[in-house]
Design a protein around this motif. Structure first.
Motif: not given
Length: 298
Positions: A25-28, A251-258
């Protein structure tokens, strides 16, 4: 029948909890942060009250911010929400550029790798500050409070303070500004020829956090992490970080980039770069104690 309903409900809650923990899962989370600062003695008697007010108004935009935390089970990014500058603000010039170097840019945390990366721009040059996550010895309490729809538990720790932490800087000798617990720790001592002879930073501050096990991720705003649930509120020295909104599985997940851009340095190396540049500017502009000779004075 009543016992069956209770047992079924308990099993259902357990199933939901396991499901949340198992899925990718992902959250904001949105955080409002505010730092209080005493401006009463700023500039001494040599600065007009009007000038002090101008500086205080400019400082307000730096001390009250909104941040967005995008997270999954092991990674997160913490970035300041962009906002339009008020007319006439002027961007702060050299002052604004200096303060942004103290407060930092976008931040990335990786819990599994115990890694924290911080983007920093300092006088037009991009840096990537790389360090291990701070090891915070949290004391878990039984006290609870409600933040939005989430039940939160209290945790406290004593955290070392970075020597260049702008949010904890204060004028030397202001004993009345010390908080409970700080008197047990000496403040950072400065040599008389140090560029920061007028200010000091406490070596340690007491941190109070409120976390919710309802969101089973071990992260939170800024550098804070290591609790059995998402941290929704932090009080550290003069700064308060409060979560005002949470969206799970948007619904629109943000990318979690290094992040990868910028010259890679450690925190200690970056602090030294800042101190060297500040000393150079004092010489150039003839600040108090400077030996800039013909350098112009503001």
């Amino acid at each position: 029948m009543k016992r069956f309903i209770i047992t079924f409900s308990t099993a259902l809650l357990l199933l939901v909890s396991v499901s949340i923990s198992a899925q990718d899962f992902q959250g904001q989370a949105i955080y409002q942060t505010k730092t209080t600062m005493d401006m009463s003695g700023f500039g001494g008697d040599q600065m007009s009250e009007q000038r002090k007010k101008q500086i205080a108004d400019r400082m307000k935009s730096m001390l009250e911010k909104t941040y967005v935390l995008n997270f999954n089970r092991s990674e997160s990014t913490y970035t300041e929400e962009e906002k339009l500058e008020a007319p006439g603000a002027g961007g702060g010039g050299r002052f604004g550029g200096m303060m942004s170097s103290f407060t930092g840019g976008a931040q990335y945390k990786n819990i599994k790798e115990s890694l924290i990366l911080q983007e920093q721009e300092f006088f037009g040059k991009q840096f990537l500050v790389k360090d291990s996550l701070p090891k915070l010895e949290w004391k878990l309490g039984s006290e609870t409070k409600q933040i939005g729809q989430y039940t939160c538990f209290k945790a406290t720790t004593t955290k070392p303070v970075d020597e260049m932490d702008f949010m904890s800087m204060r004028r030397r000798g202001r004993d009345d500004e010390k908080k409970e617990g700080e008197e047990k720790a000496d403040t950072t001592k400065k040599e008389s020829n140090d560029v920061f002879e007028d200010i000091e930073v406490p070596k340690f501050v007491i941190v109070t956090a409120w976390y919710t096990p309802q969101i089973p991720v071990s992260t939170g705003p800024g550098e804070y992490q290591g609790l059995p649930g998402l941290i929704l509120e932090v009080t550290a020295d003069k700064t308060v970080m409060l979560c005002t909104k949470i969206v799970m599985n948007p619904q629109n997940k943000e990318s979690i980039d290094r992040p990868e851009k910028g010259e890679e340095v450690t925190r200690d190396e970056y602090n030294q770069i800042m101190k060297d540049k500040i000393a150079e500017m004092r010489e150039m502009y003839g600040g108090r104690g400077g030996r800039g000779g013909g350098g112009r004075r503001n």
